[in-house]
Design a protein around this motif. Structure first.
Motif, PDB file in Angstrom:
ATOM      1  N   GLU A 148       0.832  -1.355  -0.084  1.00 55.91           N
ATOM      2  CA  GLU A 148       0.024   0.020  -0.009  1.00 55.91           C
ATOM      3  C   GLU A 148       0.783   1.224  -0.243  1.00 55.91           C
ATOM      4  OE1 GLU A 148      -3.469  -2.329   2.617  1.00 55.91           O
ATOM      5  OE2 GLU A 148      -2.218  -0.683   3.592  1.00 55.91           O
ATOM      6  N   LYS A 149       2.128   1.079   0.971  1.00 50.65           N
ATOM      7  CA  LYS A 149       2.861   2.446   0.934  1.00 50.65           C
ATOM      8  C   LYS A 149       3.547   2.847  -0.541  1.00 50.65           C
ATOM      9  CE  LYS A 149       5.732   4.171   4.553  1.00 50.65           C
ATOM     10  NZ  LYS A 149       6.576   3.903   5.470  1.00 50.65           N
ATOM     11  N   GLU A 150       3.912   1.523  -0.964  1.00 52.74           N
ATOM     12  CA  GLU A 150       4.501   1.720  -2.389  1.00 52.74           C
ATOM     13  C   GLU A 150       3.663   2.317  -3.640  1.00 52.74           C
ATOM     14  OE1 GLU A 150       7.453  -2.274  -1.850  1.00 52.74           O
ATOM     15  OE2 GLU A 150       6.058  -2.317  -3.194  1.00 52.74           O
ATOM     16  N   LEU A 151       2.283   1.825  -3.330  1.00 49.58           N
ATOM     17  CA  LEU A 151       1.332   2.426  -4.473  1.00 49.58           C
ATOM     18  C   LEU A 151       0.761   3.828  -3.928  1.00 49.58           C
ATOM     19  CD1 LEU A 151      -0.389  -1.449  -4.887  1.00 49.58           C
ATOM     20  CD2 LEU A 151       1.249   0.229  -6.309  1.00 49.58           C
ATOM     21  N   GLY A 152       0.921   4.049  -2.699  1.00 49.72           N
ATOM     22  CA  GLY A 152       0.364   5.254  -2.166  1.00 49.72           C
ATOM     23  C   GLY A 152      -1.081   5.162  -1.990  1.00 49.72           C
TER      24      GLY A 152
END
Ligand code: 0T9
Length: 380
Positions: free
Chosen positions: A328-332
């Motif tokens: 989720e963090k990577e994909l924002g």
């Protein structure tokens, strides 16, 4: 006498010490196997409606004072399940499994008189842990919604737990709301390895009809020398003199006193009431994010106190969750809650909280019934 199995005494003391040094969030502390439960905290929402008859009873009462009393009676009736059922079925309070974000627990009660009552419970936050739930019966037109989390602190030998959140009961026919606050509690018996809950402070039930009940709790010895005692005052509107005083044991008998006539009669007898078991789909028909399916292997290992397997299987779930958060963090992007949304508290509930004299939460978790009904999960 200690209830801690001989080989687990060392680990138990270590656990108590880590409780003492923890800062509010107990979920991540590992406890010795004898105190673990294979049930996730997301299941605990079911205790609000295991007595479907008491849950729907207020909808059939035309007099608003009598109706508000019936709501109070239902609330008192839920306490035994909420706070003593682990002691009754497992011998002591147990440490529940720590739900993961997006974990859901679904079920229904089917009874001849009340028909179907539906439960939707979802873990909507992991840090800090928050569970949101909705329970409704469309035949009678009643719905309970709420969410709760816990803030814990350790003092000498007791664990103090403050509950965050509230519950709201809605009765359609009368377009009536009841705002319900949650009691503070503490865990006693920790030193002996036989923990149990004691309630303290109070609960407030504020109705949009104006009626209000305050319930004060105490453990052994304060009001009567008996455990699980309470004293409730029931008021009309802003009046300062109570119409009724209800007192006794919430796990036993309580009586109601009419303050005007001074007549006393039985209010509720918890020993006469049998819970209706919740119907939950068989594991092979559940989604992988459904509580019992997700925790199946951990729960089985807890049953046989196989500590290694508990650890291995728990870690699998935790790692999966870590991976998800990383992605989720990577994909924002943010995790999408399934059936609840965090909204600004405007409307009738904010007014009710104010009327009740409690600080309303800025944002509240509310059930998105449409989202639930459009999902395959609604096929219970
Ligand atoms: C909402 C309820 C709540 C959840 C539980 C404090 C507690 C977790 C929260 C508040 C329900 O509507 C009502 C009943 C019991 C509450 C639990 C009792 C309890 O002990 C746990 C905590 C997290 C622990 O497991 C503490 C460690 C353990 C050694 C004690 C058994």
């Amino acid at each position: 006498a200690s209830a801690v199995p001989a080989q687990q005494r060392g680990p138990w003391m270590t656990f108590l010490r880590s409780l003492a040094s923890s800062k509010g969030d107990l979920s991540s502390i590992t406890a010795p196997p004898f105190i673990l439960s294979g049930t996730s905290l997301v299941e605990y929402s079911k205790f609000w409606a295991e007595l479907p008859d008491a849950f729907v009873a207020p909808t059939m009462i035309l007099d608003k004072e009598e109706r508000a009393l019936a709501v109070l009676k239902w609330f008192i009736a839920t306490l035994k399940g909420q706070y003593t059922s682990r002691n009754e079925t497992l011998g002591s309070e147990k440490k529940p499994l720590n739900p993961f974000l997006g974990e859901v627990f679904l079920g229904k009660w089917e009874t001849e008189t009340e028909g179907t009552t539906i439960l939707v419970s979802e873990q909507v936050s992991h840090h800090p842990p928050v569970t949101a739930y909705a329970i409704y019966n469309d035949i009678y037109g009643i719905e309970l919604q709420g969410y709760n989390g816990q803030k814990a602190s350790f003092a000498t030998t007791t664990l103090n737990v403050r509950q965050v959140g509230h519950a709201v009961l809605y009765i359609k026919k009368f377009d009536e709301y009841y705002y319900i606050t949650l009691p503070t509690l503490h865990i006693e018996g920790l030193f002996y390895g036989a923990p149990y809950v004691e309630l303290e402070q109070n609960t407030l039930i504020q109705s949009s009809s104006g009626y209000r009940a305050t319930i004060e709790y105490s453990g052994k010895g304060y009001f009567s020398g008996k455990k699980n005692t309470f004293k409730a005052k029931f008021y009309a509107g802003e009046e300062s003199a109570a119409l009724y005083t209800i007192s006794g044991q919430w796990s036993g008998k309580s009586t109601i006193m009419n303050e005007h006539t001074k007549k006393e009669s039985l209010f509720y007898d918890a020993t006469e009431h049998n819970v209706v078991p919740l119907i939950v789909k068989p594991l092979d028909q559940q989604a992988d994010y459904e509580s019992r399916r997700a925790w199946e292997k951990v729960a089985a290992a807890v049953q046989v106190m196989d500590y290694d397997t508990i650890h291995v299987e728990k870690s699998k779930i935790e790692n999966q969750q870590r991976e998800l958060r990383k992605k989720e963090k990577e994909l924002g992007i943010k995790w999408q809650r399934r059936y609840f949304e965090l909204i600004e508290d405007e409307g009738p509930l904010k007014d009710l909280a104010e009327l009740a004299g409690v600080e309303p939460d800025e944002k509240v978790w509310r059930f998105d019934r449409e989202a639930f009904e459009h999902s395959t999960d609604s096929k219970l």
